[in-house]
Scaffold this motif. Structure first.
Motif, PDB file in Angstrom:
ATOM      1  N   ALA A 144       0.727  -0.688  -0.105  1.00  0.00           N
ATOM      2  CA  ALA A 144      -0.190   0.057   0.033  1.00  0.00           C
ATOM      3  C   ALA A 144       0.918   1.380   0.020  1.00  0.00           C
ATOM      4  O   ALA A 144       0.617   2.384  -0.330  1.00  0.00           O
ATOM      5  CB  ALA A 144      -1.005  -0.181   1.382  1.00  0.00           C
ATOM      6  N   LEU A 145       1.733   1.359   0.270  1.00  0.00           N
ATOM      7  CA  LEU A 145       2.739   2.487   0.750  1.00  0.00           C
ATOM      8  C   LEU A 145       3.551   2.694  -0.950  1.00  0.00           C
ATOM      9  O   LEU A 145       3.072   1.863  -1.820  1.00  0.00           O
ATOM     10  CB  LEU A 145       4.270   2.021   1.146  1.00  0.00           C
ATOM     11  N   GLU A 146       3.709   3.864  -1.235  1.00  0.00           N
ATOM     12  CA  GLU A 146       3.979   4.702  -2.359  1.00  0.00           C
ATOM     13  C   GLU A 146       5.822   4.121  -2.045  1.00  0.00           C
ATOM     14  O   GLU A 146       5.985   4.478  -0.720  1.00  0.00           O
ATOM     15  CB  GLU A 146       3.408   6.336  -2.559  1.00  0.00           C
ATOM     16  N   PRO A 147       6.401   4.166  -3.212  1.00  0.00           N
ATOM     17  CA  PRO A 147       7.668   4.406  -2.636  1.00  0.00           C
ATOM     18  C   PRO A 147       8.290   5.284  -2.510  1.00  0.00           C
ATOM     19  O   PRO A 147       9.455   4.759  -1.470  1.00  0.00           O
ATOM     20  CB  PRO A 147       8.376   4.173  -4.518  1.00  0.00           C
ATOM     21  N   PRO A 148       7.974   6.911  -2.654  1.00  0.00           N
ATOM     22  CA  PRO A 148       9.091   7.743  -1.715  1.00  0.00           C
ATOM     23  C   PRO A 148       8.958   7.493  -0.379  1.00  0.00           C
ATOM     24  O   PRO A 148       9.846   7.236   0.936  1.00  0.00           O
ATOM     25  CB  PRO A 148       8.667   9.053  -1.937  1.00  0.00           C
ATOM     26  N   ALA A 149       7.818   7.089   0.532  1.00  0.00           N
ATOM     27  CA  ALA A 149       6.810   6.569   1.944  1.00  0.00           C
ATOM     28  C   ALA A 149       8.078   5.779   2.114  1.00  0.00           C
ATOM     29  O   ALA A 149       8.499   6.272   3.017  1.00  0.00           O
ATOM     30  CB  ALA A 149       5.366   6.314   1.624  1.00  0.00           C
ATOM     31  N   LEU A 150       7.862   4.346   1.203  1.00  0.00           N
ATOM     32  CA  LEU A 150       8.358   3.444   1.382  1.00  0.00           C
ATOM     33  C   LEU A 150      10.721   4.168   1.770  1.00  0.00           C
ATOM     34  O   LEU A 150      11.346   3.597   2.902  1.00  0.00           O
ATOM     35  CB  LEU A 150       8.667   1.952   1.054  1.00  0.00           C
ATOM     36  N   ASN A 151      10.711   4.166   0.972  1.00  0.00           N
ATOM     37  CA  ASN A 151      11.817   4.769   0.730  1.00  0.00           C
ATOM     38  C   ASN A 151      12.639   5.678   1.906  1.00  0.00           C
ATOM     39  O   ASN A 151      13.769   5.833   1.779  1.00  0.00           O
ATOM     40  CB  ASN A 151      12.413   6.094  -0.206  1.00  0.00           C
TER      41      ASN A 151
END
Length: 409
Positions: free
Chosen positions: A205-212
């Motif tokens: 569910a996380l967008e890549p920037p949020a996971l990063n």
């Protein structure tokens, strides 16, 4: 009545002039009069920095050839400096010092033995059990970062088994080119702050920037963000939202190599199907001389050919912690290592070899009516490490483990 003071003669003798010129040349070569005065005496009672005349040309007197041109009053004499370099080596002094007649530490790798029937058997390195037991003894005395922050211990024990396996996989993916302390902080942050908890569904569910943002302190975090997102989609689509339970399945995931796969099989599924060889296992076993390999996969195959299977899981934790506390990649603490003390590690640094470079400076003074040479010797000392394979070290038996050392520093 004698006069109270005498006037110095206006004309100096040639000998006096030569003496003054010689002193002046000595000061040019030595840098200061203080250094010339502190020069040590040699065996015949003359100072090493005492001036001597240049050998004369054939047919000239012993004082040296006379230069035709004269130096004007107050003009400094030109100086030509020549440097010569000689090297000499001093015998190695091995330490720690041992009593009795020590034996030389040698590399003794595992050997391949072919039987008469064509069967191949791998003979383990001699004294490997002693080395293993002593290393375990040192590991028990020193807590390493891998003991408290290793990937095996980072999964949340309050989570479901499926989520624990997923967290272990992500921990291993983050650990590449990253210290355990940094990996532990990133995992703990996801466990505490990730919306919905740290599990496969939350990562999807996380967008890549949020996971990063959760992993931006680990090495290559941008690439690892991409790999984790791709792996999460593969797990959802092909593995029923769980991690694979085979080495082939794990290595098919992006960013997961053989080392991670074997460690994950052991930590997540409890199955020891191979040895996880990281940089510490590869480096230390080569330092011990168990084999001579250039790639981690070669090291894994070499170890699995003779190391008992019950130690396949333990050896990674053993050598990672040993590499973090004593046998560091840079600045190995061989003085604190029991293997070096007992002469079991051929790569242990046990002494220094000293090379003395003797630099000779020659100053040639012109324009004084004669040529003078002034030499000064400068000693430069260089040292390099001596490996135990090149020095003398004592050997111990497995029965000696746990007993006080027979050798004293």
């Amino acid at each position: 009545m004698l006069a109270a003071s005498r006037r110095l003669p206006l004309r100096r003798t040639r000998a006096a002039t030569d003496t003054l010129n010689t002193v002046e040349a000595g000061r040019v070569a030595n840098g200061s009069a203080r250094e010339s005065a502190s020069a040590t005496r040699n065996g015949d009672g003359q100072s090493e920095s005492e001036l001597s005349s240049v050998p004369s040309e054939a047919g000239s007197d012993s004082r040296g050839a006379v230069v035709g041109r004269k130096r004007k009053r107050g003009q400094a004499a030109p100086v030509t400096v020549k440097r010569e370099l000689d090297e000499a080596e001093v015998a190695a002094v091995a330490s720690p010092r041992r009593q009795g007649k020590p034996k030389k530490a040698r590399r003794a790798p595992a050997k391949k033995i072919t039987g008469r029937d064509g069967s191949v058997k791998i003979e383990p390195p001699p004294n490997w059990e002693t080395i293993y037991a002593l290393t375990r003894e040192m590991r028990n005395e020193n807590v390493a970062p891998v003991d408290t922050m290793g990937c095996e211990s980072l999964a949340d024990r309050a989570a479901t088994p499926r989520d624990q396996r997923f967290q272990t996989l992500v921990s291993l993916m983050l650990s590449s080119q990253t210290k355990d302390t940094v990996t532990a902080v990133a995992i703990r942050g996801m466990q505490e702050r990730m919306p919905g908890g740290f599990n496969l569904e939350s990562v999807l569910a996380l967008e890549p920037p949020a996971l990063n943002a959760f992993i931006n302190k680990v090495g290559f975090h941008n690439l690892k963000t991409k790999y984790i997102k791709q792996a999460a989609e593969i797990l959802r689509d092909k593995w029923d939202s769980d991690i694979p339970d085979t080495i082939e399945g794990l290595t098919s995931l992006p960013g997961v190599g053989p080392k991670m796969a074997y460690l994950c099989m052991s930590a997540a599924w409890g199955r020891d199907e191979g040895i996880g060889v990281d940089v510490h296992v590869h480096r230390i076993t080569n330092l011990w001389g168990w084999h001579k390999t250039t790639k981690p996969e070669e090291t894994r195959a070499a170890l699995e050919s003779w190391l008992p299977k019950e130690k396949w899981h333990d050896i990674n934790n053993l050598l990672v912690g040993f590499g973090q506390t004593i046998c560091l990649p840079v600045g190995r603490r061989c003085g604190d290592c029991k293997l070096a003390e007992r002469g079991l590690c051929p790569s242990a640094v046990v002494g220094k070899k000293t090379t003395i470079k003797e630099e000779k400076v020659v100053a040639k003074v012109e324009g004084s009516g004669r040529d003078e040479n002034v030499s000064k010797k400068i000693m430069v000392v260089e040292q390099r490490d001596i490996k135990a394979g090149d020095a003398q070290c004592g050997l111990a038996d497995i029965e000696d483990i746990g007993r006080p050392s027979r050798y004293r520093r």
